[in-house]
Motif scaffolding. Structure first.
Motif, PDB file in Angstrom:
ATOM      1  N   ASN A 104       0.719  -1.211  -0.050  1.00  0.00           N
ATOM      2  CA  ASN A 104       0.016   0.199   0.065  1.00  0.00           C
ATOM      3  C   ASN A 104       0.827   1.248  -0.255  1.00  0.00           C
ATOM      4  O   ASN A 104       2.147   1.387   0.006  1.00  0.00           O
ATOM      5  CB  ASN A 104      -0.907  -0.023   1.223  1.00  0.00           C
ATOM      6  CG  ASN A 104      -0.210   0.113   2.474  1.00  0.00           C
ATOM      7  OD1 ASN A 104       0.808   0.530   2.681  1.00  0.00           O
ATOM      8  ND2 ASN A 104      -0.846  -0.712   3.444  1.00  0.00           N
ATOM      9  N   ILE A 105       0.286   2.368  -0.169  1.00  0.00           N
ATOM     10  CA  ILE A 105       0.721   3.595  -0.195  1.00  0.00           C
ATOM     11  C   ILE A 105       1.471   4.044   1.106  1.00  0.00           C
ATOM     12  O   ILE A 105       2.305   4.954   1.111  1.00  0.00           O
ATOM     13  CB  ILE A 105      -0.241   4.773  -0.564  1.00  0.00           C
ATOM     14  CG1 ILE A 105       0.431   5.878  -1.155  1.00  0.00           C
ATOM     15  CG2 ILE A 105      -1.224   5.172   0.799  1.00  0.00           C
ATOM     16  CD1 ILE A 105      -0.706   6.833  -1.930  1.00  0.00           C
ATOM     17  N   ILE A 106       1.210   3.538   2.210  1.00  0.00           N
ATOM     18  CA  ILE A 106       1.983   3.775   3.530  1.00  0.00           C
ATOM     19  C   ILE A 106       3.498   4.158   3.464  1.00  0.00           C
ATOM     20  O   ILE A 106       3.967   5.025   4.103  1.00  0.00           O
ATOM     21  CB  ILE A 106       1.487   3.097   4.778  1.00  0.00           C
ATOM     22  CG1 ILE A 106       0.245   2.856   5.000  1.00  0.00           C
ATOM     23  CG2 ILE A 106       2.258   3.194   6.037  1.00  0.00           C
ATOM     24  CD1 ILE A 106      -0.702   4.315   5.251  1.00  0.00           C
ATOM     25  N   MET A 112       7.943  10.463   2.459  1.00  0.00           N
ATOM     26  CA  MET A 112       7.805  11.906   2.558  1.00  0.00           C
ATOM     27  C   MET A 112       7.894  12.458   3.956  1.00  0.00           C
ATOM     28  O   MET A 112       8.386  13.492   4.294  1.00  0.00           O
ATOM     29  CB  MET A 112       6.276  12.046   2.117  1.00  0.00           C
ATOM     30  CG  MET A 112       5.886  11.705   0.323  1.00  0.00           C
ATOM     31  SD  MET A 112       7.281  12.434  -0.678  1.00  0.00           S
ATOM     32  CE  MET A 112       8.389  11.144  -1.087  1.00  0.00           C
ATOM     33  N   LEU A 113       7.426  11.949   4.895  1.00  0.00           N
ATOM     34  CA  LEU A 113       7.467  12.322   6.134  1.00  0.00           C
ATOM     35  C   LEU A 113       8.752  12.609   6.553  1.00  0.00           C
ATOM     36  O   LEU A 113       9.289  13.588   7.056  1.00  0.00           O
ATOM     37  CB  LEU A 113       6.790  11.190   7.374  1.00  0.00           C
ATOM     38  CG  LEU A 113       7.316  11.782   8.780  1.00  0.00           C
ATOM     39  CD1 LEU A 113       6.607  13.173   9.260  1.00  0.00           C
ATOM     40  CD2 LEU A 113       6.678  10.665   9.662  1.00  0.00           C
ATOM     41  N   PHE A 114       9.814  11.573   6.408  1.00  0.00           N
ATOM     42  CA  PHE A 114      11.181  11.647   6.736  1.00  0.00           C
ATOM     43  C   PHE A 114      11.870  12.742   5.912  1.00  0.00           C
ATOM     44  O   PHE A 114      12.953  13.188   6.304  1.00  0.00           O
ATOM     45  CB  PHE A 114      11.904  10.097   6.631  1.00  0.00           C
ATOM     46  CG  PHE A 114      11.452   9.233   7.665  1.00  0.00           C
ATOM     47  CD1 PHE A 114      11.707   9.491   8.903  1.00  0.00           C
ATOM     48  CD2 PHE A 114      10.912   8.083   7.176  1.00  0.00           C
ATOM     49  CE1 PHE A 114      11.443   8.681  10.028  1.00  0.00           C
ATOM     50  CE2 PHE A 114      10.600   7.128   8.341  1.00  0.00           C
ATOM     51  CZ  PHE A 114      10.971   7.518   9.871  1.00  0.00           C
ATOM     52  N   VAL A 140       3.027  13.978  -1.045  1.00  0.00           N
ATOM     53  CA  VAL A 140       1.986  13.368  -0.554  1.00  0.00           C
ATOM     54  C   VAL A 140       0.849  13.469  -1.453  1.00  0.00           C
ATOM     55  O   VAL A 140       0.019  12.340  -1.739  1.00  0.00           O
ATOM     56  CB  VAL A 140       1.526  13.841   0.993  1.00  0.00           C
ATOM     57  CG1 VAL A 140       0.150  13.218   1.384  1.00  0.00           C
ATOM     58  CG2 VAL A 140       2.342  13.607   1.931  1.00  0.00           C
ATOM     59  N   PHE A 141       0.483  14.617  -2.038  1.00  0.00           N
ATOM     60  CA  PHE A 141      -0.597  14.692  -2.959  1.00  0.00           C
ATOM     61  C   PHE A 141      -0.267  14.028  -4.255  1.00  0.00           C
ATOM     62  O   PHE A 141      -1.095  13.414  -4.800  1.00  0.00           O
ATOM     63  CB  PHE A 141      -0.946  16.121  -3.262  1.00  0.00           C
ATOM     64  CG  PHE A 141      -1.374  17.239  -2.099  1.00  0.00           C
ATOM     65  CD1 PHE A 141      -2.721  16.765  -1.695  1.00  0.00           C
ATOM     66  CD2 PHE A 141      -0.257  17.957  -1.238  1.00  0.00           C
ATOM     67  CE1 PHE A 141      -3.176  17.814  -0.690  1.00  0.00           C
ATOM     68  CE2 PHE A 141      -1.093  18.533  -0.239  1.00  0.00           C
ATOM     69  CZ  PHE A 141      -2.176  18.499  -0.162  1.00  0.00           C
ATOM     70  N   ILE A 227       4.773  25.935  -9.481  1.00  0.00           N
ATOM     71  CA  ILE A 227       5.661  25.121 -10.641  1.00  0.00           C
ATOM     72  C   ILE A 227       5.943  23.994 -10.055  1.00  0.00           C
ATOM     73  O   ILE A 227       6.111  22.918 -10.907  1.00  0.00           O
ATOM     74  CB  ILE A 227       6.939  26.243 -10.641  1.00  0.00           C
ATOM     75  CG1 ILE A 227       6.534  27.415 -11.229  1.00  0.00           C
ATOM     76  CG2 ILE A 227       7.753  25.515 -11.752  1.00  0.00           C
ATOM     77  CD1 ILE A 227       7.594  28.402 -11.190  1.00  0.00           C
ATOM     78  N   ALA A 228       6.539  23.752  -8.895  1.00  0.00           N
ATOM     79  CA  ALA A 228       6.772  22.370  -8.364  1.00  0.00           C
ATOM     80  C   ALA A 228       5.829  21.344  -8.230  1.00  0.00           C
ATOM     81  O   ALA A 228       5.970  20.328  -9.064  1.00  0.00           O
ATOM     82  CB  ALA A 228       7.405  22.515  -6.958  1.00  0.00           C
ATOM     83  N   PHE A 229       4.397  21.800  -8.381  1.00  0.00           N
ATOM     84  CA  PHE A 229       3.399  20.752  -8.189  1.00  0.00           C
ATOM     85  C   PHE A 229       3.065  20.690  -9.575  1.00  0.00           C
ATOM     86  O   PHE A 229       2.627  19.291  -9.902  1.00  0.00           O
ATOM     87  CB  PHE A 229       2.296  21.476  -7.404  1.00  0.00           C
ATOM     88  CG  PHE A 229       1.323  20.520  -7.241  1.00  0.00           C
ATOM     89  CD1 PHE A 229       1.567  19.205  -6.600  1.00  0.00           C
ATOM     90  CD2 PHE A 229      -0.231  20.523  -7.405  1.00  0.00           C
ATOM     91  CE1 PHE A 229       0.560  18.153  -6.227  1.00  0.00           C
ATOM     92  CE2 PHE A 229      -1.269  19.685  -7.285  1.00  0.00           C
ATOM     93  CZ  PHE A 229      -0.877  18.589  -6.494  1.00  0.00           C
ATOM     94  N   SER A 230       2.986  21.494 -10.455  1.00  0.00           N
ATOM     95  CA  SER A 230       2.676  21.181 -11.998  1.00  0.00           C
ATOM     96  C   SER A 230       3.841  20.319 -12.547  1.00  0.00           C
ATOM     97  O   SER A 230       3.375  19.490 -13.304  1.00  0.00           O
ATOM     98  CB  SER A 230       2.496  22.516 -12.718  1.00  0.00           C
ATOM     99  OG  SER A 230       3.624  23.236 -12.620  1.00  0.00           O
TER     100      SER A 230
END
Length: 411
Positions: A104-106, A112-114, A140-141, A227-230
């Motif tokens: 799974n995605i966990i 991403m947390l670290f 995360v998104f 910009i980063a997200f796109s």
């Protein structure tokens, strides 16, 4: 806001994978981006945003003007999109592997947390110009949005890149929470900042850098985050399309498209720098944000052209010796970019050589090139004995929750 002066901050490389499963061109792309990012960021280390206008008026010479134009045409705002694209691509590759392993995605959320923690530590201990924490949040998104079809990812990526009202949204949010970024450094002037960063203690410089981070939140949220997200979404869509598995064929088939992309985007950059400032509509309150938005979009897609060009040179066998030098740096991109911050602190702050605001633009440029050559040599030596860069190894161990061997087995 003058986006032309707000240059990209540092950013991380892709998620590490097993050494025997690496795609060489990805490491070369990373290494190239590490160079470009440092060429830009060393200027910010030498002169913080709030001092740049005064400093340029006092110290600009003919050779500095040449370097400035070179940077504006070929470096500013070009490499942050590359890192963002590669980061999204790296997340997508990891998610595809998780699918095959039926996990799974966990796992990705832990990564991403670290990564976010590494970014926060970077801000608190070294330099305020960090965006690793931003990458972790946006990542995360991406983990959840990757479930969408390729077309949906492309539509979202284009929307976030072209959306014109980030300034208004940020202004509303800052007003709602009663936060004024420009007041964060209200007690600092040009001379005070110079004295702190050049001759102050490590703690004094660090305190200022943290405050500077908060004062630069508009740059982070308005200029960089969209910009980063796109570009992360574009990277994820590229993996979703299957083109990564047939990369060489894609590179050759798209030659004309990317050449025209380079011509058009750089033509606008030239118009933006040398023609538009001569007209009143450049300074018009309505049109000025449009010119800057077009400049940001042009620079972003010129960065995409760099990605294509490097791959084309690699697959055609041109300059392979030069390009191979970027590979070792790219394998240790996270470690190398943190190392750049540490070297910057030593060069410019009072705990080191106290050269803050003493280097010209040209000296910064060639210093960055020299340090990158040092990193190429250091990375080559390191990877002869170790499987991963030190931070890549730490991130990997934290993500998997177990201790991996970092040393290579000697035959």
């Amino acid at each position: 806001m003058n986006y032309n002066q707000h240059k990209p901050m540092k950013t991380p490389g892709l998620s590490p994978v097993k050494p025997n499963h690496r795609i060489q061109i990805l490491d070369i792309w990373r290494g190239f981006a590490v160079l470009g990012i440092f060429v830009v960021n060393i200027e910010i280390m030498n002169v913080v945003f709030m001092n740049q206008d005064v400093f340029s008026e006092q110290s600009s010479g003919p050779f500095d003007t040449v370097i400035l134009r070179i940077s504006q045409l070929f470096f500013y705002n070009k490499f942050f999109p590359i890192f963002s694209f590669l980061f999204g691509l790296g997340i997508a590759m990891q998610l595809e592997k998780l699918k095959l392993k039926k996990k799974n995605i966990i796992f990705m959320l832990k990564r991403m947390l670290f990564l976010w923690i590494i970014g926060i530590l970077h801000i608190l201990l070294v330099w305020g110009g960090d965006v690793i924490h931003l990458y972790a949040i946006l990542g995360v998104f991406i983990c959840y949005l990757y479930r969408l079809r390729k077309r949906c990812l492309l539509i979202l990526a284009t929307y976030f890149l072209l959306f014109p009202f980030y300034d208004l949204i940020a202004e509303y949010i800052f007003s709602w929470i009663n936060f004024s970024p420009e007041k964060v450094l209200a007690n600092y002037d040009f001379n005070a900042v110079t004295e702190i960063l050049r001759n102050g203690t490590y703690t004094e410089a660090l305190n200022f850098r943290i405050l500077e981070y908060f004062s630069n939140l508009p740059v982070l949220l308005i200029a960089l985050a969209p910009i980063a997200f796109s570009m992360m979404l574009y990277g994820a869509a590229f993996v979703r399309s299957g083109q990564l598995l047939n990369l060489e064929n894609f590179i050759f088939k798209s030659k004309k498209t990317f050449i025209w992309l380079a011509i058009i985007t750089n033509m606008y950059r030239l118009i933006f720098l040398f023609i538009l400032p001569n007209f009143d509509m450049y300074r018009d309150d309505f049109f000025n944000p449009i010119w800057f938005k077009l400049m940001v979009i042009s620079d972003t897609f010129f960065g995409v052209f760099y990605i294509w060009l490097i791959a084309w040179l690699w697959f055609t066998g041109k300059l392979t010796g030069v390009l191979s030098a970027f590979q070792s740096v790219g394998k240790m991109a996270l470690s190398n970019y943190i190392l750049q911050s540490i070297i910057g602190v030593i060069i410019f702050n009072g705990i080191g050589f106290s050269l803050y605001q003493k280097l010209s633009l040209a000296q910064c440029f060639f210093t960055a090139i020299g340090i990158f050559i040092f990193q190429v040599i250091l990375s080559e030596i390191w990877l002869q004995y170790f499987k991963f860069g030190p931070l890549e190894w730490c991130w990997r161990c934290l993500s998997y929750g177990k201790l991996f061997s970092i040393k290579k087995e000697r035959s």
